[in-house]
Design a protein around this motif. Structure first.
Motif, PDB file in Angstrom:
ATOM      1  N   LYS A 157       2.551 -11.534   3.855  1.00 49.44           N
ATOM      2  CA  LYS A 157       1.948 -11.426   2.581  1.00 49.44           C
ATOM      3  C   LYS A 157       1.105 -12.809   2.590  1.00 49.44           C
ATOM      4  O   LYS A 157       1.506 -13.671   3.065  1.00 49.44           O
ATOM      5  CB  LYS A 157       2.965 -11.334   1.684  1.00 49.44           C
ATOM      6  N   THR A 183      -0.359 -14.776  -0.666  1.00 49.38           N
ATOM      7  CA  THR A 183      -0.099 -14.732  -2.227  1.00 49.38           C
ATOM      8  C   THR A 183      -1.339 -15.669  -2.856  1.00 49.38           C
ATOM      9  O   THR A 183      -2.299 -16.122  -2.144  1.00 49.38           O
ATOM     10  CB  THR A 183       1.015 -15.508  -2.426  1.00 49.38           C
ATOM     11  N   PHE A 198      -0.335 -10.465  -4.613  1.00 50.68           N
ATOM     12  CA  PHE A 198      -0.256 -10.878  -3.265  1.00 50.68           C
ATOM     13  C   PHE A 198      -0.873  -9.609  -2.544  1.00 50.68           C
ATOM     14  O   PHE A 198      -1.061  -8.454  -3.147  1.00 50.68           O
ATOM     15  CB  PHE A 198       1.160 -10.898  -2.737  1.00 50.68           C
ATOM     16  N   THR A 199      -1.471  -9.794  -1.378  1.00 51.03           N
ATOM     17  CA  THR A 199      -2.007  -8.998  -0.570  1.00 51.03           C
ATOM     18  C   THR A 199      -1.278  -8.903   0.977  1.00 51.03           C
ATOM     19  O   THR A 199      -0.860  -9.977   1.335  1.00 51.03           O
ATOM     20  CB  THR A 199      -3.505  -8.766  -0.573  1.00 51.03           C
ATOM     21  N   LEU A 200      -1.461  -7.918   1.784  1.00 50.88           N
ATOM     22  CA  LEU A 200      -0.979  -7.886   2.969  1.00 50.88           C
ATOM     23  C   LEU A 200      -1.885  -8.308   4.122  1.00 50.88           C
ATOM     24  O   LEU A 200      -2.954  -7.697   4.181  1.00 50.88           O
ATOM     25  CB  LEU A 200      -0.343  -6.354   3.303  1.00 50.88           C
TER      26      LEU A 200
END
Length: 303
Positions: free
Chosen positions: A197, A199, A232-234
């Motif tokens: 992740k 953030t 958040f993103t992956l």
């Protein structure tokens, strides 16, 4: 460590992880980007966005080639969020990409440099499949294919993740062909990418660096955070690139992969079978802390 010569095949656009993967590759001393090809949807727009990011990262000499827009059979819907390049691609018309088709570039480069070029597909596998159809010897002459795609649900997070992944379902016929080609493949699927992740706190560190490339990434991150309504993103695609720098970040098993699909949308499930002689190294676990350190440390350094 020897320099990794790579072609990155990408559907860079509204989601942020393709752009982050390009940034990681261009700022890594151990990676030489031979060229970038684009796939899926408006590939000319994607090519110009990739060119802009490369320019901001002082990788001016890396050439970009637009590839195939539709899936192989033209039987799947193409998803685009509709804000590809917003805030970054203001000089859209001024950017020029190569006239040569992306598939032709892939074939020419791999066949001209046997066993030296690693393919990194981080979008649907249409360009890669088309290259293998036109020149089957690609499978034996590519050094390796490290791809982001698929999901087996065989890791310890299996019950928490979906059964079908975007890059595979967008062109499952192409994916099936690539996995069946017998090329050497490392599959970086949702089994591991759902564990890495990025953030808003890490976004702030990028912003504080003041580097032009990171400023562009922050603009894309902010739009993506708003779109997905998360903080958040992956990092699916950067993890894929990172394996060129540190393969010990992941644990793998040797398998064969079958793509099960039909003509409905969406279908395209990746089924793994343990096979000590299989052509696929399947990633099943990742050291997410070490990956995050590698990604941030690389993006924050000046080059």
């Amino acid at each position: 460590m020897s320099i990794n010569r790579v072609i990155i095949d990408t559907d860079v656009g509204s989601d942020i992880d393709d752009a982050m993967a390009l940034a990681l590759a261009m700022k890594s001393d151990d990676i030489c980007i031979e060229g970038v090809t684009t796939v899926y949807g408006d590939t000319n727009l994607r090519a110009k966005l990739a060119k802009k990011l490369l320019t901001l990262g002082n990788a001016h000499n890396v050439r970009v080639y637009a590839g195939i827009e539709q899936p192989l059979l033209h039987n799947r819907e193409v998803w685009m969020a509709g804000h590809e390049g917003d805030g970054v691609l203001d000089d859209y018309e001024m950017l020029e990409v190569e006239a040569e088709h992306g598939v032709d570039f892939i074939i020419r480069t791999i066949m001209g440099n046997p066993h030296e070029i690693t393919l990194i597909p981080i979008g649907p596998l249409t360009n890669i499949a088309a290259a293998i159809i036109r020149e089957p010897r690609i499978a034996e002459n590519v050094k390796e294919i490290i791809l982001m795609g698929g999901v087996t649900r065989l890791g310890d997070n299996g019950l928490k993740i979906r059964q079908i992944e975007h890059n595979i379902k967008s062109d499952p016929e192409a994916a099936s062909l690539v996995f069946r080609s017998k090329a050497k493949i490392t599959m970086v699927g949702l089994d591991v990418t759902m564990k890495v992740k990025f953030t808003k706190l890490e976004r702030d560190r990028l912003k504080a660096s003041g580097l032009p490339l990171n400023d562009a990434l922050v603009k894309m991150l902010d739009r993506w955070f708003l779109f997905i309504e998360e903080d958040f993103t992956l990092m699916h695609d950067p993890l894929t690139v990172s394996l060129l720098l540190d393969r010990t970040l992941v644990k793998t098993e040797k398998v064969t992969i079958e793509v099960q699909y039909d003509h409905r949308h969406p279908t395209g499930q990746t089924i793994a079978t343990y096979d000590e002689n299989g052509n696929v190294d399947l990633c099943l676990d990742v050291n997410s802390k070490r990956f995050n350190e590698l990604l941030l440390n690389t993006l924050l350094k000046e080059k």
